[in-house]
Motif scaffolding. Structure first.
Motif, PDB file in Angstrom:
ATOM      1  N   LYS A  96      41.813 -12.778  -2.490  1.00 52.14           N
ATOM      2  CA  LYS A  96      41.625 -13.744  -1.418  1.00 52.14           C
ATOM      3  C   LYS A  96      40.240 -13.720  -1.398  1.00 52.14           C
ATOM      4  N   MET A  97      39.239 -13.718  -2.398  1.00 50.15           N
ATOM      5  CA  MET A  97      37.864 -13.540  -2.214  1.00 50.15           C
ATOM      6  C   MET A  97      37.137 -14.964  -2.504  1.00 50.15           C
ATOM      7  N   PRO A  98      36.568 -15.485  -1.681  1.00 49.88           N
ATOM      8  CA  PRO A  98      35.843 -16.797  -1.761  1.00 49.88           C
ATOM      9  C   PRO A  98      34.643 -16.939  -3.223  1.00 49.88           C
ATOM     10  N   ILE A  99      34.729 -18.000  -3.724  1.00 50.02           N
ATOM     11  CA  ILE A  99      33.686 -17.995  -4.722  1.00 50.02           C
ATOM     12  C   ILE A  99      32.272 -17.975  -4.174  1.00 50.02           C
ATOM     13  N   GLN A 100      31.130 -17.138  -4.661  1.00 48.85           N
ATOM     14  CA  GLN A 100      29.961 -17.239  -4.218  1.00 48.85           C
ATOM     15  C   GLN A 100      29.271 -18.235  -5.237  1.00 48.85           C
ATOM     16  N   GLU A 122      29.619 -20.091  -0.072  1.00 49.09           N
ATOM     17  CA  GLU A 122      30.825 -19.782  -0.431  1.00 49.09           C
ATOM     18  C   GLU A 122      31.724 -20.646  -0.227  1.00 49.09           C
ATOM     19  N   SER A 123      32.582 -20.749  -1.343  1.00 48.76           N
ATOM     20  CA  SER A 123      33.430 -22.103  -1.574  1.00 48.76           C
ATOM     21  C   SER A 123      34.745 -21.938  -1.957  1.00 48.76           C
ATOM     22  N   GLU A 124      35.724 -22.570  -1.993  1.00 53.55           N
ATOM     23  CA  GLU A 124      37.057 -22.487  -2.408  1.00 53.55           C
ATOM     24  C   GLU A 124      37.146 -22.973  -3.860  1.00 53.55           C
TER      25      GLU A 124
END
Length: 386
Positions: free
Chosen positions: A201-205, A20-22
C-alpha cells in the motif's frame, strides 16, 4: 546504491518536485522499467511475504512470479511497460561491485552464526543481504516477457541511463526504478514504487527533474556534481561531507574543481586519484543505444507457451497462468485507445514572449485612448479660447 541522501534533500528543499500518485493515473503511459532493480525487489519482497516459490529442482522462481503477476497488474491499469536490462557495468563501477561482494561475504559469515544459534530473525535479515540477481534470473525473465508479449531492451551499459535516454527522446513517459541516479542520468520523470506489491500500500512517487533543478536552484551540471559529492556508484565520496554540507558547497562554489581548491584537506581529505571528472562524464554521456533505433512492440501473450514454460517443473498453477494470460489479452484489447495527450501534444510556442508583448502594447494603447477621450481629445492642457 544510487545517490546517497538525494531523495531526502529533494523532499526537504524541493518538495514541489515530488508528488504521490496511484497506479491508475498512469493509464496509457509507456514506462521504462529498470529490470534488475525489479527482479531484486521481487526476490526480496516475495520472500518477505512468505510465498517463496521454487522449481522442481529447488531453484527459486520468485523472480518469475513477481514479474508475471506485477506486470499483469501494470497492464490491467492501462500501462505499457518495457523492461530495460543492464549491460556490461562501466569499469568505474568495479570498486562499488567489489564492496558489494565483500558485504555479501560478511553477510554469509553472519548467517552461518545465526543458523548456529537458531536466531530466525537474524537468519532472515542476512538471507536478504545475500540476494543477488544472476544471469539465470535475467534470462528466465526475458523468456517470460517474450511469452507475455512485453518488450524488453538490453542496454549496452547501465539500465537507468538507457531508460533516461528513452524518456528524453519521448519514447516513454518515465523511468521506473528505486535508484535516484536515474535523475542524474537525466530522466525527466522518475517513478519509485511502481513495481511494489499492492499489499505494501505504498503510493507511487513521481519526481520531475525540471522541478528538482528549479527547487534546488541548480543547473544540470551543478546537480550532477552534487550527486557525485553525495556519493554515487562510480567514485568515492569525500569523508566528512554529508548532504547538508554538500548542498552548501555546491551553492557556494558551483563545481567540484573549485570545491577541491577551497576545502581544508586535513578536515576533508580528498580521495587519492579521485575520479570525479570521469564520473561526471559518465552521467553526461553514458553508453546507450540510440532510442530512435529502439522498436517497442507490445503483442498478444502466448498462453500455451506460458503454460509450458511456467507449469510443470517451475511449479506454477496452470489455472492461474491461463487466467493471467487472459487478463493480458483483455487488457491489451481494452487499452488501444490510449491517452488523449499521446495524440494531441501541446507544444510551447517560440513566440510566446512576442505575443505577450503585443498584448501589453494593445492594452497600453487602449488605456491611452481612454485617457485621451476623457481629456477632450487634445491630449494636452485645456485652454480657454481668447
Amino acid at each position: 546504491m544510487g545517490i546517497l541522501g538525494l531523495a531526502k534533500i529533494i523532499q526537504d528543499v524541493a518538495p514541489n518536485a515530488l508528488k504521490e500518485s496511484e497506479i491508475k493515473h498512469y493509464f496509457g503511459r509507456k514506462i521504462a522499467i529498470d529490470a534488475s532493480m525489479s527482479l531484486y525487489q521481487f526476490l526480496i519482497a516475495v520472500r518477505n511475504e512468505g510465498a517463496q516459490l521454487t522449481s522442481a529442482d529447488g531453484e527459486t522462481t520468485s523472480h518469475l512470479m513477481g514479474t508475471f503477476y506485477r506486470t499483469i497488474r501494470l497492464v490491467e491499469n492501462g500501462i505499457k511497460p518495457v523492461y530495460v536490462f543492464d549491460g556490461k557495468p562501466p569499469e568505474m563501477k568495479s570498486g562499488e561491485l567489489t564492496k558489494r561482494a565483500e558485504r555479501r561475504e560478511e553477510a554469509q559469515k553472519a548467517l552461518e552464526k545465526a543458523e548456529e544459534t537458531g536466531d530466525t530473525e537474524l537468519m532472515d535479515k542476512f538471507n536478504r543481504r545475500l540476494v543477488k540477481v544472476n544471469k539465470t534470473h535475467v534470462e528466465e525473465c526475458k523468456e517470460l516477457l517474450k511469452l507475455m508479449g512485453i518488450p524488453y531492451i538490453e542496454a549496452p551499459g547501465e539500465a537507468e541511463a538507457q531508460c533516461a535516454a528513452m524518456v528524453k527522446a519521448g519514447k516513454v513517459y518515465a523511468t521506473a526504478t528505486e535508484d535516484m541516479d536515474a535523475l542524474t542520468f537525466g530522466t525527466m520523470v522518475l517513478l519509485r514504487h511502481m513495481t511494489f506489491s499492492e499489499a505494501r500500500k505504498m503510493p507511487i512517487q513521481e519526481y520531475h527533474l525540471s522541478k528538482v533543478l528549479e527547487g534546488l536552484e541548480l543547473t544540470k551540471e551543478e546537480f550532477i556534481d552534487l550527486c557525485i559529492l553525495l556519493g554515487c556508484d562510480y567514485c568515492e565520496s569525500i569523508k566528512g561531507i554529508g548532504p547538508k554540507r554538500a548542498m552548501e558547497l555546491i551553492k557556494q562554489y558551483h563545481n567540484l574543481e573549485t570545491i577541491i581548491e577551497q576545502l581544508d584537506p586535513k578536515k576533508y581529505p580528498i580521495p587519492e586519484d579521485w575520479l570525479y571528472k570521469e564520473a561526471r562524464q559518465l552521467f553526461l554521456e553514458p553508453e546507450i543505444t540510440d532510442p530512435e533505433k529502439v522498436e517497442l512492440k507490445w503483442t498478444d501473450p502466448d498462453e500455451e507457451g506460458l503454460v509450458r514454460y511456467l507449469c510443470g517443473d517451475k511449479n506454477f498453477n496452470e489455472d492461474r497462468v491461463r487466467n493471467g494470460a487472459k487478463k493480458l489479452s483483455k487488457s491489451r484489447s481494452g487499452t488501444t485507445q490510449g491517452r488523449l495527450d499521446t495524440f494531441f501534444k501541446v507544444m510551447p510556442s517560440p513566440n510566446n514572449n512576442a505575443v505577450a508583448a503585443n498584448k501589453r502594447k494593445v492594452e497600453e494603447k487602449k488605456t491611452a485612448n481612454n485617457k485621451k477621450a476623457k481629456g477632450g481629445g487634445g491630449g494636452g492642457k485645456f485652454r480657454r479660447p481668447k
